[in-house]
Design a protein around this motif. Structure first.
Motif, PDB file in Angstrom:
ATOM      1  N   GLU A 260      -2.940   9.338  15.692  1.00  0.00           N
ATOM      2  CA  GLU A 260      -2.565   9.036  16.855  1.00  0.00           C
ATOM      3  C   GLU A 260      -1.030   8.516  16.658  1.00  0.00           C
ATOM      4  O   GLU A 260      -0.187   8.837  17.829  1.00  0.00           O
ATOM      5  N   ALA A 261      -0.568   7.757  15.818  1.00  0.00           N
ATOM      6  CA  ALA A 261       0.683   7.498  15.705  1.00  0.00           C
ATOM      7  C   ALA A 261       1.607   8.766  15.025  1.00  0.00           C
ATOM      8  O   ALA A 261       2.878   8.846  15.219  1.00  0.00           O
ATOM      9  N   GLU A 262       1.190   9.142  14.009  1.00  0.00           N
ATOM     10  CA  GLU A 262       1.784  10.324  13.218  1.00  0.00           C
ATOM     11  C   GLU A 262       0.732  11.278  12.959  1.00  0.00           C
ATOM     12  O   GLU A 262      -0.433  10.861  12.308  1.00  0.00           O
ATOM     13  N   THR A 263       0.964  12.457  13.077  1.00  0.00           N
ATOM     14  CA  THR A 263       0.102  13.769  12.790  1.00  0.00           C
ATOM     15  C   THR A 263      -0.197  13.582  11.172  1.00  0.00           C
ATOM     16  O   THR A 263       0.897  13.643  10.352  1.00  0.00           O
ATOM     17  N   GLY A 264      -1.289  13.743  10.841  1.00  0.00           N
ATOM     18  CA  GLY A 264      -1.899  13.945   9.478  1.00  0.00           C
ATOM     19  C   GLY A 264      -1.717  12.310   8.713  1.00  0.00           C
ATOM     20  O   GLY A 264      -2.131  12.310   7.692  1.00  0.00           O
ATOM     21  N   ILE A 265      -1.769  11.257   9.523  1.00  0.00           N
ATOM     22  CA  ILE A 265      -1.633   9.935   8.912  1.00  0.00           C
ATOM     23  C   ILE A 265      -2.516   9.106   9.522  1.00  0.00           C
ATOM     24  O   ILE A 265      -2.816   9.055  10.759  1.00  0.00           O
ATOM     25  N   VAL A 266      -3.329   8.454   8.756  1.00  0.00           N
ATOM     26  CA  VAL A 266      -4.475   7.424   9.266  1.00  0.00           C
ATOM     27  C   VAL A 266      -4.204   6.126   8.599  1.00  0.00           C
ATOM     28  O   VAL A 266      -3.500   5.992   7.474  1.00  0.00           O
ATOM     29  N   ALA A 267      -4.161   5.261   9.569  1.00  0.00           N
ATOM     30  CA  ALA A 267      -4.017   3.768   9.301  1.00  0.00           C
ATOM     31  C   ALA A 267      -4.836   2.768   9.555  1.00  0.00           C
ATOM     32  O   ALA A 267      -5.458   2.870  10.469  1.00  0.00           O
ATOM     33  N   ILE A 268      -5.138   1.747   8.788  1.00  0.00           N
ATOM     34  CA  ILE A 268      -6.001   0.603   8.944  1.00  0.00           C
ATOM     35  C   ILE A 268      -5.331  -0.528   8.767  1.00  0.00           C
ATOM     36  O   ILE A 268      -4.671  -0.940   7.969  1.00  0.00           O
ATOM     37  N   ALA A 269      -5.584  -1.480   9.944  1.00  0.00           N
ATOM     38  CA  ALA A 269      -4.643  -2.706   9.852  1.00  0.00           C
ATOM     39  C   ALA A 269      -5.648  -4.012  10.301  1.00  0.00           C
ATOM     40  O   ALA A 269      -6.284  -3.654  11.032  1.00  0.00           O
ATOM     41  N   ALA A 270      -4.949  -5.194   9.981  1.00  0.00           N
ATOM     42  CA  ALA A 270      -5.870  -6.345  10.344  1.00  0.00           C
ATOM     43  C   ALA A 270      -4.986  -7.627  10.587  1.00  0.00           C
ATOM     44  O   ALA A 270      -3.690  -7.482   9.998  1.00  0.00           O
ATOM     45  N   PRO A 271      -5.093  -8.249  11.701  1.00  0.00           N
ATOM     46  CA  PRO A 271      -4.024  -9.417  11.907  1.00  0.00           C
ATOM     47  C   PRO A 271      -4.285 -10.551  10.817  1.00  0.00           C
ATOM     48  O   PRO A 271      -5.309 -10.895  10.045  1.00  0.00           O
ATOM     49  N   ILE A 272      -3.247 -11.014  10.581  1.00  0.00           N
ATOM     50  CA  ILE A 272      -2.927 -12.190   9.668  1.00  0.00           C
ATOM     51  C   ILE A 272      -2.963 -13.462  10.430  1.00  0.00           C
ATOM     52  O   ILE A 272      -2.131 -13.730  11.318  1.00  0.00           O
ATOM     53  N   LYS A 273      -3.781 -14.435  10.198  1.00  0.00           N
ATOM     54  CA  LYS A 273      -4.262 -15.553  11.109  1.00  0.00           C
ATOM     55  C   LYS A 273      -3.931 -16.592  10.136  1.00  0.00           C
ATOM     56  O   LYS A 273      -4.480 -16.614   9.214  1.00  0.00           O
TER      57      LYS A 273
ATOM     58  N   ALA B  82     -10.933  -0.731   4.872  1.00  0.00           N
ATOM     59  CA  ALA B  82     -11.057  -1.802   5.831  1.00  0.00           C
ATOM     60  C   ALA B  82     -11.311  -3.062   5.328  1.00  0.00           C
ATOM     61  O   ALA B  82     -10.900  -4.197   5.638  1.00  0.00           O
ATOM     62  N   SER B  83     -12.513  -3.160   4.325  1.00  0.00           N
ATOM     63  CA  SER B  83     -12.805  -4.445   3.800  1.00  0.00           C
ATOM     64  C   SER B  83     -11.781  -4.955   3.022  1.00  0.00           C
ATOM     65  O   SER B  83     -11.514  -6.237   3.023  1.00  0.00           O
ATOM     66  N   SER B  84     -10.825  -4.024   2.132  1.00  0.00           N
ATOM     67  CA  SER B  84      -9.954  -4.406   1.267  1.00  0.00           C
ATOM     68  C   SER B  84      -8.658  -5.211   2.334  1.00  0.00           C
ATOM     69  O   SER B  84      -8.286  -6.317   1.916  1.00  0.00           O
ATOM     70  N   VAL B  85      -8.520  -4.361   3.392  1.00  0.00           N
ATOM     71  CA  VAL B  85      -7.341  -4.978   4.359  1.00  0.00           C
ATOM     72  C   VAL B  85      -7.872  -6.161   4.928  1.00  0.00           C
ATOM     73  O   VAL B  85      -6.893  -7.175   4.792  1.00  0.00           O
ATOM     74  N   LEU B  86      -9.133  -6.552   5.170  1.00  0.00           N
ATOM     75  CA  LEU B  86      -9.440  -7.795   5.921  1.00  0.00           C
ATOM     76  C   LEU B  86      -9.301  -8.885   4.618  1.00  0.00           C
ATOM     77  O   LEU B  86      -8.829  -9.943   5.132  1.00  0.00           O
ATOM     78  N   SER B  87      -9.711  -8.552   3.543  1.00  0.00           N
ATOM     79  CA  SER B  87      -9.735  -9.577   2.590  1.00  0.00           C
ATOM     80  C   SER B  87      -8.121  -9.941   2.155  1.00  0.00           C
ATOM     81  O   SER B  87      -7.912 -11.167   2.056  1.00  0.00           O
ATOM     82  N   THR B  88      -7.194  -9.000   2.217  1.00  0.00           N
ATOM     83  CA  THR B  88      -6.036  -9.418   2.122  1.00  0.00           C
ATOM     84  C   THR B  88      -5.363 -10.251   3.097  1.00  0.00           C
ATOM     85  O   THR B  88      -4.750 -10.982   2.908  1.00  0.00           O
ATOM     86  N   ALA B  89      -5.889  -9.900   4.447  1.00  0.00           N
ATOM     87  CA  ALA B  89      -5.272 -10.486   5.615  1.00  0.00           C
ATOM     88  C   ALA B  89      -5.551 -11.937   5.500  1.00  0.00           C
ATOM     89  O   ALA B  89      -5.002 -12.726   5.826  1.00  0.00           O
ATOM     90  N   ALA B  90      -6.761 -12.238   5.044  1.00  0.00           N
ATOM     91  CA  ALA B  90      -7.313 -13.589   4.703  1.00  0.00           C
ATOM     92  C   ALA B  90      -6.465 -14.171   3.823  1.00  0.00           C
ATOM     93  O   ALA B  90      -6.241 -15.414   4.048  1.00  0.00           O
ATOM     94  N   LYS B  91      -6.182 -13.564   2.752  1.00  0.00           N
ATOM     95  CA  LYS B  91      -5.434 -14.268   1.522  1.00  0.00           C
ATOM     96  C   LYS B  91      -4.125 -14.582   2.205  1.00  0.00           C
ATOM     97  O   LYS B  91      -3.562 -15.630   1.772  1.00  0.00           O
ATOM     98  N   LEU B  92      -3.266 -13.666   2.703  1.00  0.00           N
ATOM     99  CA  LEU B  92      -1.988 -13.854   3.350  1.00  0.00           C
ATOM    100  C   LEU B  92      -2.071 -15.017   4.207  1.00  0.00           C
ATOM    101  O   LEU B  92      -1.060 -15.889   4.284  1.00  0.00           O
ATOM    102  N   GLY B  93      -3.025 -15.234   5.161  1.00  0.00           N
ATOM    103  CA  GLY B  93      -3.207 -16.125   6.079  1.00  0.00           C
ATOM    104  C   GLY B  93      -3.141 -17.551   5.351  1.00  0.00           C
ATOM    105  O   GLY B  93      -2.758 -18.599   5.908  1.00  0.00           O
ATOM    106  N   GLU B  94      -3.666 -17.833   4.309  1.00  0.00           N
ATOM    107  CA  GLU B  94      -3.748 -18.962   3.390  1.00  0.00           C
ATOM    108  C   GLU B  94      -2.796 -19.196   2.762  1.00  0.00           C
ATOM    109  O   GLU B  94      -2.101 -20.271   2.643  1.00  0.00           O
ATOM    110  N   LEU B  95      -1.788 -18.138   1.996  1.00  0.00           N
ATOM    111  CA  LEU B  95      -0.624 -18.267   1.739  1.00  0.00           C
ATOM    112  C   LEU B  95       0.656 -18.631   2.348  1.00  0.00           C
ATOM    113  O   LEU B  95       1.565 -19.117   2.083  1.00  0.00           O
TER     114      LEU B  95
END
Length: 278
Positions: free
Chosen positions: A195-208, A236-249
């Motif tokens: 939707e943002a770019e043709t041929g590209i898929v992105a998965i994101a999570a908020p850092i809280k 998506a599972s990896s992105v969620l885990s990373t977002a949680a780590k970044l929120g702690e750091l």
């Protein structure tokens, strides 16, 4: 169209416009987009050229930013120690996903890219356009951020951020967009499937943070031929885990800043004592 009034606001409006466009612009276009008289826009640009923020191309006469803003931005990010704290976590996600990992921070009501790590080792490598601001309505990072807001604010910001007709057409209907945000909020991550770019898929999570404050987003993006539907759940599972780590750091950067200030104070005090003893 944006109406600007004060002298200071006009100067910053010119800088912001040129930064968002990331290319040279003619005087008339600048004046039109900022709803200024050509003469007023010309005076602003002359001032900004004189103090080194803007330069005029000698052949075309078009205006563009100098690197001064980028240099100051890099200095500021470095001083916050944010990338020092977060970079190893981003590198870990990039190695695991073998795709491009990016992090953005909340600035007012928008997102700004501040770090990226390329994890793709061979084959196609997604290398996005170097733009500071994140488009909110169509990108995974934007949707992840908007999902943390109230519905009214999320819709208002998304529509306001879609600055041109092409972007408004690419944005889903308001009803569909609301449903997408609800789904994003429920599962904790957002997706942008070409939707943002043709041929590209992105998965994101908020850092809280621990108090629930959203301070940024983190994402994995790559070619749709690799980020297929059967792989998206694991990513998506990896992105969620990373977002949680970044929120702690995230709060650790404040400790870095305090330690740096203390170190600088000790050095200054030592130098003063030495000079006093001469």
């Amino acid at each position: 169209m944006r109406v600007v009034n004060s002298l200071v606001e006009r100067c910053f409006a010119v800088i912001e416009l040129l930064a968002n466009e990331a290319s040279s612009m003619r005087l008339g276009e600048i004046a039109e987009k900022l709803d200024l008289q050509k003469s007023a826009a010309h005076r602003m640009l002359n001032v900004l050229c004189d103090i080194g923020w803007v330069e005029q191309e000698p052949v075309t006469g078009f205006y563009k930013l100098t690197l001064r803003l980028a240099i100051l931005g890099q200095r500021f990010v470095s001083a916050t120690h944010l990338t020092d704290v977060c970079q190893p976590v981003l590198e870990e996600l990039a190695a695991e996903s073998a795709e491009l990992v990016r992090m953005a921070v909340v600035q007012g009501e928008t997102l700004t890219w501040i770090a990226q790590v390329q994890g793709a080792r061979n084959g196609l490598k997604y290398q996005p356009e170097m733009a500071a601001r994140v488009r909110l309505a169509t990108t995974a990072n934007g949707r992840a951020y908007l999902s943390t807001l109230g519905q009214t604010d999320a819709i208002r910001i998304a529509i306001s951020d879609s600055v041109d007709e092409r972007q408004r057409r690419s944005m889903a209907s308001v009803e569909d967009f609301i449903e997408e945000l609800k789904l994003t909020r429920k599962r904790g991550w957002a997706i942008s499937d070409e939707e943002a770019e043709t041929g590209i898929v992105a998965i994101a999570a908020p850092i809280k943070l621990a108090d629930g404050q959203t301070v940024g987003t983190v994402s994995v993006a790559g070619p749709s031929s690799r980020l297929t539907a059967d792989r998206q759940g694991d990513v998506a599972s990896s992105v969620l885990s990373t977002a949680a780590k970044l929120g702690e750091l995230w709060p650790l950067r404040q400790r870095y800043n305090k330690e740096s200030d203390l170190h600088a104070h000790k050095i200054g005090h030592s130098a003063h004592s030495t000079n006093s003893g001469i």
